[in-house]
Design an enzyme around this catalytic site. Sequence first.
Site, short mmCIF file in Angstrom:
data_model
loop_
_atom_site.label_atom_id
_atom_site.label_comp_id
_atom_site.label_asym_id
_atom_site.label_seq_id
_atom_site.Cartn_x
_atom_site.Cartn_y
_atom_site.Cartn_z
CB VAL A 104 -10.58 21.54 -7.49
CG1 VAL A 104 -9.09 21.76 -7.66
CG2 VAL A 104 -11.02 20.21 -8.10
NE ARG A 127 -8.42 14.40 -5.60
CZ ARG A 127 -9.13 13.34 -5.91
NH1 ARG A 127 -10.03 12.88 -5.06
NH2 ARG A 127 -8.95 12.71 -7.06
CE1 TYR A 178 -14.11 13.19 -18.52
CE2 TYR A 178 -15.13 12.90 -20.67
CZ TYR A 178 -14.11 13.40 -19.89
OH TYR A 178 -13.08 14.10 -20.48
#
Length: 339
Positions: free
Chosen positions: A92, A66, A183
Site C-alpha cells: 500500500v 503484502r 507511530y
Amino acid sequence: MRLPKPAILLASAIAIAAGVRIVSRLRSNRRMDDEVTFVTGGSRGLGLAIAMECARRGSRIAIAARYEDELERACLQLREMGTAVLPIVCDVRDRDQMQRAVRRVVAGFGRIDTLINNAGVIAVGPMETMDESDYRAAMETHFWAPYHAVEAVRAFFELQRAGRIVNIASIGGLMSVPHLLPYSASKFALVGYSEGLAAELARKGISVTTVCPGLMRTGSPRNATFKAQNEKEYAWFMLSDSLPGFSIGARAAARTVVDAALAGRRHVTLSAPAQAAALVHGIAPGFVVRVLSVAARLLPGPGGIGSANARGSQSETGVTRSPLTALGRKAERDFNQLS
C-alpha cells in the site's frame, strides 16, 4: 474531602465515556447488500474483523495485503460467510500498486462504495532506539498509503457522487504515547489529513470518517516489532492489549467502525478508556503529558538489543504465555495473526 481538579476531570471523563459507550451499543445494524468494500491491511487483525463485519451485512469484499498466503487464509474465512472476495497482493506504500489495486476492484466488482485505510505498522521502544527509518516507515504506511488510496479512489467516488472513506488512525494520533513516537507522529499526520479531507469532500457527497481506537484485542502484538529490552517491551504491550477493561474486542471495534461509516460520522474514538483519555487531553493537555511522563519512567529503558528489531513472536516470556494474555491469544487465532 475535596478531590483535586485533575481527579474530578478524569472521573467526569470516564463517566461521559461510559455513557457514550452505552449509547453506541444501540447499533443500527444497517445492511450493505451488494455494496463493495475495499480494506487495506485486510488480511489480519482489525482489517480482517472489519471485512468480516461488512461481509456479515451483505457487502462484497476486496482486501489488500503484502503476503499472498495471509490473503488466502483471510479469503477462506470470508468465503465461509458466503461473500464474494477479491484478494489483491499490494504494497500500500507504493502509489502505482495502489492505483492498480483500485482499478482491479472496479474491474472485478464494477464499483467501490467504501474505502477503509487500515494497513499499519508498530515499532515499540524508547526514543533513543528509534531512527529515521522508523519514522519514514510509519509515515509511508500511515500517511502516504492512505493519501495514495484516497487519490486512487476519489475519481470513482466523484463520478458516483457518493462514497465513504474510513481512515483508521489511533488514540496515539490525538495524544502522543511514550515508546511509540514514530507511530504516534504518523497517526497525528493521518488525523489532520483525514479531518481536513472530510471538510473538503463533503460537498461532493463523499463522507470521511476518522477512527481513533485505543487498545484492541486484535492479536497484533505478535507481529509488531520491539527494540531495546524487547521482552519487557513486548510484555507490557501484550498485557495491555489483552486485558478486558483496558482493551476492546476486535469484533466490537469493527461493528462500531462500520456503524460510524454508514452513519457518515466524522470522528469516532473506540473504547471507554480511549474516549476518557481523549476528553481529558482536550480539557487539560498539560496534565495528560505529566501523567504520560510518569508512565514513561516506568517503561523499560534502553539496552537489550538496542536499535535492532525483534517481532513479538520472538520476544515471548512466561508472562506473555500466561493466562493473563488468553484473550490476546484467542484474537491471534481468530484474526489470522499466526504464521
